[in-house]
Design a protein around this motif. Structure first.
Motif, mmCIF file in Angstrom:
data_model
loop_
_atom_site.group_PDB
_atom_site.id
_atom_site.type_symbol
_atom_site.label_atom_id
_atom_site.label_comp_id
_atom_site.label_asym_id
_atom_site.label_seq_id
_atom_site.Cartn_x
_atom_site.Cartn_y
_atom_site.Cartn_z
ATOM 1 N N ARG A 26 12.946 14.607 -4.901
ATOM 2 C CA ARG A 26 13.945 15.649 -4.663
ATOM 3 C C ARG A 26 14.627 16.093 -5.957
ATOM 4 O O ARG A 26 14.769 17.294 -6.222
ATOM 5 C CB ARG A 26 15.009 15.145 -3.686
ATOM 6 N N ARG A 27 15.074 15.116 -6.746
ATOM 7 C CA ARG A 27 15.836 15.459 -7.944
ATOM 8 C C ARG A 27 14.994 16.287 -8.915
ATOM 9 O O ARG A 27 15.510 17.155 -9.618
ATOM 10 C CB ARG A 27 16.348 14.194 -8.633
ATOM 11 N N GLU A 28 13.685 16.033 -8.941
ATOM 12 C CA GLU A 28 12.808 16.798 -9.829
ATOM 13 C C GLU A 28 12.629 18.233 -9.332
ATOM 14 O O GLU A 28 12.552 19.174 -10.142
ATOM 15 C CB GLU A 28 11.445 16.112 -9.934
ATOM 16 N N ILE A 29 12.574 18.401 -8.030
ATOM 17 C CA ILE A 29 12.470 19.740 -7.463
ATOM 18 C C ILE A 29 13.746 20.520 -7.760
ATOM 19 O O ILE A 29 13.701 21.717 -8.107
ATOM 20 C CB ILE A 29 12.217 19.668 -5.948
ATOM 21 N N VAL A 30 14.907 19.865 -7.621
ATOM 22 C CA VAL A 30 16.174 20.518 -7.944
ATOM 23 C C VAL A 30 16.211 20.899 -9.416
ATOM 24 O O VAL A 30 16.606 22.013 -9.784
ATOM 25 C CB VAL A 30 17.367 19.604 -7.591
ATOM 26 N N SER A 31 15.787 19.999 -10.268
ATOM 27 C CA SER A 31 15.777 20.268 -11.711
ATOM 28 C C SER A 31 14.888 21.453 -12.050
ATOM 29 O O SER A 31 15.233 22.284 -12.902
ATOM 30 C CB SER A 31 15.305 19.019 -12.462
ATOM 31 N N LEU A 32 13.738 21.548 -11.356
ATOM 32 C CA LEU A 32 12.822 22.667 -11.591
ATOM 33 C C LEU A 32 13.498 23.984 -11.229
ATOM 34 O O LEU A 32 13.395 24.986 -11.964
ATOM 35 C CB LEU A 32 11.555 22.473 -10.751
ATOM 36 N N ALA A 33 14.198 24.018 -10.102
ATOM 37 C CA ALA A 33 14.885 25.234 -9.680
ATOM 38 C C ALA A 33 16.005 25.589 -10.653
ATOM 39 O O ALA A 33 16.148 26.751 -11.063
ATOM 40 C CB ALA A 33 15.434 25.069 -8.270
ATOM 41 N N VAL A 34 16.803 24.614 -11.039
ATOM 42 C CA VAL A 34 17.947 24.868 -11.917
ATOM 43 C C VAL A 34 17.491 25.374 -13.278
ATOM 44 O O VAL A 34 18.072 26.307 -13.847
ATOM 45 C CB VAL A 34 18.813 23.605 -12.049
ATOM 46 N N SER A 35 16.427 24.784 -13.820
ATOM 47 C CA SER A 35 15.931 25.254 -15.121
ATOM 48 C C SER A 35 15.432 26.688 -15.032
ATOM 49 O O SER A 35 15.631 27.493 -15.951
ATOM 50 C CB SER A 35 14.813 24.338 -15.627
ATOM 51 N N GLY A 36 14.802 27.022 -13.920
ATOM 52 C CA GLY A 36 14.298 28.381 -13.752
ATOM 53 C C GLY A 36 15.409 29.408 -13.628
ATOM 54 O O GLY A 36 15.371 30.463 -14.275
ATOM 55 N N VAL A 37 16.409 29.134 -12.790
ATOM 56 C CA VAL A 37 17.474 30.119 -12.596
ATOM 57 C C VAL A 37 18.352 30.223 -13.837
ATOM 58 O O VAL A 37 18.924 31.293 -14.111
ATOM 59 C CB VAL A 37 18.309 29.802 -11.335
ATOM 60 N N THR A 38 18.429 29.137 -14.608
ATOM 61 C CA THR A 38 19.159 29.195 -15.879
ATOM 62 C C THR A 38 18.437 30.112 -16.857
ATOM 63 O O THR A 38 19.068 30.928 -17.552
ATOM 64 C CB THR A 38 19.302 27.778 -16.473
ATOM 65 N N ALA A 39 17.121 29.988 -16.922
ATOM 66 C CA ALA A 39 16.333 30.864 -17.797
ATOM 67 C C ALA A 39 16.476 32.321 -17.366
ATOM 68 O O ALA A 39 16.548 33.228 -18.218
ATOM 69 C CB ALA A 39 14.873 30.438 -17.781
#
Length: 557
Positions: free
Chosen positions: A145-158
């Motif tokens: 789960r935490r990795e999926i959240v991290s993937l989303a957060v990095s994308g929306v930050t970019a």
């Protein structure tokens, strides 16, 4: 197939307990925001994806139909998609009130490429997604789960960083927890909250959270519960547009969307006529016209449905099913006799009522509203009845046949349909009508002339004196009776031994105006009890009556 499917398939058990749900008691009152994804999601599902010419043709049609948001491409996926976005912007093909949308995965290089494709756009929506369901986490990505959240957060930050480099464009951000419909509700909420933390939306600058039923796994009411729970639970609800994007794996996408809108969704993503991967996306034409038939302006318009169908079929290379709701070639057509009779009576009642309200048996929408003609409403084959045959004659020729004549003609058309084993055209029916009732007046009795019609005679009798052509020979006849019809019948009996008794006589104008033609109908009985029918058409009602009598006499001559 397994005799016990339970050994292989598990039922979807909704993780949401929502006993105080309120969506079932709501009623739709307005249209949602619409997004067409035909040029992206629809295009990726085609065996032969659209080239630029077909995409442009489709795009122009979508704008003409009233779409204000159109997902046009996945610009980081191919040079073709990138070039298409550039072509729209550089050629000035995006109206000021239309916003294009593009899709990207959550990778920094793909996000950069996506924003490059949109350079110079007045406004645009950038849509980022990543799958969140347990099956995808475990099998496809091998992530926690935490990795999926991290993937989303990095994308929306970019995405946020790229947008700040291009302040000339009015940016809208969209995030999809793909596979939302079978993601744990608490996790879908968690990841969306983390996205909002990065984007910091406001009511003046809202973001879109798109909640897809990427694969339909449950009944529509379950999806509606998920949407209502999410709308209740998400923070900053006034700064979030809730969008829905269901596929049609269970064949219930339209129902799922209608219930999701009741549950609080604001926006719908789908395709015209439901194109898309596997069983397709939700059908936007059906959804929009469902609203229309409930008296709600859908904010989309299809005044020439046939042209929309032809464009979609050309661009997609896929046929629209003839029974497709609202748009199919046969969807307004009745072949069944009972259906035809009900529709014919419905049109008659509609004309009498004249209040503009559409109440029509078997037809939830007026075909004329979407550019369809009434000619196709009733078509005749071996399943058709008297009402259908009479409708075709009335629509094509203006003849309003008496009921007994409808029955007689229907029997003849039934035999013709059975013998030919095909659908009959209006021309087929008219040819049979002319032959059955000797309307050409050349094979048996043909009227040449008659002297001034009726003349008064002593004792209130009326005299008919006329000249006929019978089997190629011209003959003069005279007869007396208490009216025109009885005088002609008396003349025929005296000259040819034809004895007929009148059961019914009717007449009507074929159209209004001083030049209107008249139609006259005659139902007669022979001495042996057999029925014969006659019809006459002429600019003069008396002459039409004479022709109707000769038509009936031709049946026994």
């Amino acid at each position: 197939m397994l005799t016990d499917p339970a050994i292989k398939y598990r039922p979807f058990i909704s993780p949401i307990d929502l006993p105080d749900r309120i969506w079932p008691s709501r009623q739709l009152a307005k249209a949602p925001r619409w997004l067409s994804t035909d040029l992206r999601d629809g295009n990726q599902s085609l065996a032969h994806p659209m080239d630029v010419e077909r995409k442009l043709r489709f795009y122009d049609m979508l704008v003409g139909c009233g779409f204000k948001e159109i997902e046009v491409a996945f610009p980081s996926a191919s040079q073709t998609d990138f070039d298409f976005v550039r072509a729209l912007i550089e050629a000035g093909r995006i109206p000021d009130d239309v916003t294009i949308q593009v899709l990207t995965q959550s990778r920094a290089d793909l996000i950069t490429r996506t924003f490059e494709s949109l350079s110079g756009a007045k406004q645009a929506i950038v849509h980022l997604y990543n799958a969140t369901a347990p099956l995808f986490r475990r099998v496809v990505f091998g992530m926690e789960r935490r990795e999926i959240v991290s993937l989303a957060v990095s994308g929306v930050t970019a995405m946020l960083e790229e947008s700040l480099k291009r302040p000339e464009t009015a940016w809208t951000f969209e995030y999809s927890p793909e596979t939302f419909s079978f993601t744990e509700p608490d996790f879908a909420l968690e990841i969306c909250e983390r996205v909002l933390d990065v984007w910091q939306p406001t009511p003046e600058r809202p973001v879109i959270l798109n909640l897809p039923a990427t694969v339909e796994v449950a009944m529509p009411n379950v999806y509606a519960d998920q949407i209502e729970w999410f709308c209740r639970s998400i923070s900053r609800r006034d700064a979030v547009v809730i969008s829905v994007h269901p596929h049609n794996d269970r064949g219930t996408a339209v129902a799922a969307i209608e219930q999701a809108l009741l549950a609080g969704a604001d926006r719908v993503e789908g395709c015209l006529f439901g194109n898309g991967e596997r069983t397709g996306n939700v059908d936007l034409v059906t959804l929009a016209l469902n609203l229309y038939t409930q008296g709600i302006d859908p904010k989309l318009t299809f005044p020439k449905m046939r042209e929309v169908v032809k464009t979609v079929e050309y661009c997609n290379g896929l046929a629209v099913h003839p029974r497709h709701p609202y748009a199919g070639e046969l969807v307004h057509t009745a072949f069944s006799g009972s259906h035809q009779d009900a529709i014919k009576k419905g049109f008659a009642a509609h004309a009498r009522r004249n209040d503009g309200i559409w109440e029509m048996p078997y037809l939830p929408i007026d075909p004329a509203d979407i550019g369809e003609s009434y000619e196709a409403v009733i078509r005749v084959n071996s399943q058709s009845g008297k009402g259908g045959v009479a409708w075709v004659i009335e629509q094509d020729k203006g003849l309003k046949l008496p009921r007994a004549m409808q029955v007689d003609l229907s029997r003849r058309i039934q035999r013709l349909a059975d013998d030919s084993s095909r659908e009959l055209t209006a021309e087929d029916i008219w040819t049979e009508f002319v032959s059955a009732y000797h309307l050409d007046q050349t094979d048996r009795f043909e009227l040449v002339d008659y002297e001034g019609g009726l003349r008064r005679h002593a004792g209130a009798e009326r005299i008919f004196a006329g000249r006929l052509r019978h089997r190629g020979q011209e003959v003069s006849i005279t007869g007396r009776g208490n009216g025109l019809v009885s005088a002609i019948l008396a003349a025929l009996d005296e000259s040819f031994g034809i004895s007929l008794s009148v059961v019914d006589y009717q007449e009507h104008a074929l159209r209004r105006g001083t030049d209107a033609q008249a139609a006259a109908y005659l139902q007669c009985v022979r001495p042996d009890g057999g029925e014969v029918f006659g019809v006459g058409i002429d600019g003069d009602v008396a002459t039409a009556t004479v022709k109707a009598v000769l038509s009936a006499a031709s049946a026994v001559a």
